[in-house]
Design an enzyme around this catalytic site. Structure first.
Site, PDB file in Angstrom:
ATOM      1  CG  ASP A 139      -2.452   1.106   0.504  1.00 41.49           C
ATOM      2  OD1 ASP A 139      -1.718   2.512   0.959  1.00 41.49           O
ATOM      3  OD2 ASP A 139      -3.144   0.674   0.896  1.00 41.49           O
ATOM      4  CG  ASN A 187      -4.335  11.525  -6.383  1.00 43.48           C
ATOM      5  OD1 ASN A 187      -3.418  11.499  -6.628  1.00 43.48           O
ATOM      6  ND2 ASN A 187      -5.670  10.090  -5.760  1.00 43.48           N
ATOM      7  CG  ASP A 207      -3.672   8.728 -12.741  1.00 40.53           C
ATOM      8  OD1 ASP A 207      -4.074   8.361 -11.498  1.00 40.53           O
ATOM      9  OD2 ASP A 207      -4.633   8.775 -13.746  1.00 40.53           O
ATOM     10  CD  GLU A 224      -4.506   3.976  -2.182  1.00 44.00           C
ATOM     11  OE1 GLU A 224      -4.590   4.602  -0.831  1.00 44.00           O
ATOM     12  OE2 GLU A 224      -5.562   4.331  -2.517  1.00 44.00           O
TER      13      GLU A 224
END
Length: 314
Positions: A179, A187, A196, A223
């Site tokens: 993770d 983000n 991304d 993620e």
């Protein structure tokens, strides 16, 4: 007698199954110039060879002592390890009822004996082309469109397949759940396009650090990534996961929203089991997820695994 590989592993691989050696030799002569040719003389040999060698196509006799061709075909199609291998029946029984039965069993074609070399060569070429096309479509369907890793669908299928193999061969199966740390903050700070791009870079680092062809690296969630590690003990799984963690750290992707490092990092949970018939693949997922939770609780940017006996390793 075991199935025999009669050629070098560089060309399309055919498995010829017939209880008569003379029939096998006829087909070998037809295909030896352009194909690898394996042979089996009974149903059990055929199943073992198909599982072990993963031929591109199987030429299967119907009438054999013991397990007949119909039963072999049914068992091939029932197994996730062999169900996508095309089967061409070759038999002296050429009546419509036999042909219909063969196709209903999952065969892709039905070729009567005595064979015409030009006809059987043309049909094999057609079905090999169709299989390559189907393999390409399956590959595309199993890829994550953003990161280029495998997707969750492929991971679930491969986990079930490797679990069954580990039960059958009494081998261990490892898993690392990964993770990316504080990815929402990444983000929020840099924007979703940058997020991304970061996931693509992380995926590339994971693939670069995973060196065994049998290992499966997949995007498990937004993620989250998963790395399936067949025939691996806890020490080996930890080595792979930490190598991946170092590779991601070395990317040097600045992360202003992280409280554990100035760059993008990840936390991972590792688990290894030697499964038996009383367990399900979810057992491995649960153990790895528990260790991922522990890695986060202990401060992130680290890999955790259960101590010895709790890992379920041999």
């Amino acid at each position: 007698m075991h199935a025999v590989l009669l050629d070098a592993p560089t060309r399309p691989r055919l498995l010829v199954v017939d209880d008569q050696a003379a029939n096998i030799q006829v087909l070998y002569r037809v295909f030896e110039a352009d194909h690898q040719v394996l042979m089996a003389t009974d149903g059990e040999q055929a199943l073992a060879a198909a599982l072990r060698h993963q031929p591109d196509l199987i030429l299967l006799d119907v009438v054999m002592p013991g397990m007949d061709g119909h039963t072999v075909c049914a068992r091939l199609k029932a197994s996730p390890d062999t169900r996508d291998i095309p089967v061409l029946f070759i038999t002296a029984h050429s009546d419509p009822e036999q042909e219909t039965k063969a196709l209903a069993m999952g065969a892709v074609d039905f070729i009567p004996k005595p064979i015409n070399p030009d006809v059987v060569r043309a049909r094999v070429k057609t079905h090999l082309t169709l299989k390559r096309q189907a393999d390409q479509l399956r590959h595309m369907a199993f890829m994550d469109g953003l990161t280029g890793t495998f997707n969750r669908r492929l991971f679930d299928d491969r986990l079930a397949m490797e679990w069954s193999r580990a039960v059958r061969e009494q081998r261990s199966l490892g898993l690392a759940l990964i993770d990316v740390d504080f990815f929402k903050a990444y983000n929020d700070h840099y924007g979703h396009q940058a997020g991304d791009d970061a996931l693509v870079a992380v995926a590339g680092a994971l693939k670069g650090a995973g060196r065994r062809p049998a290992d499966v690296i997949a995007r498990y969630g937004g993620e989250e990534f998963a790395c399936l590690l067949p025939d691996t003990d806890v020490a080996g799984a930890l080595l792979v996961a930490n190598r991946m963690r170092e590779a991601v750290f070395k990317l040097g992707l600045h992360h202003a929203g992280s409280s554990v490092a100035e760059v993008v990092t990840f936390s991972a949970g590792v688990a290894v089991v030697q499964p038996d018939g009383n367990q399900a693949p979810a057992t491995l997922l649960k153990l790895a997820d528990e260790q991922l939770y522990r890695a986060k609780a202990l401060g992130r940017n680290q890999v955790c695994a259960p101590p010895g006996p709790a890992s379920g390793t041999p």
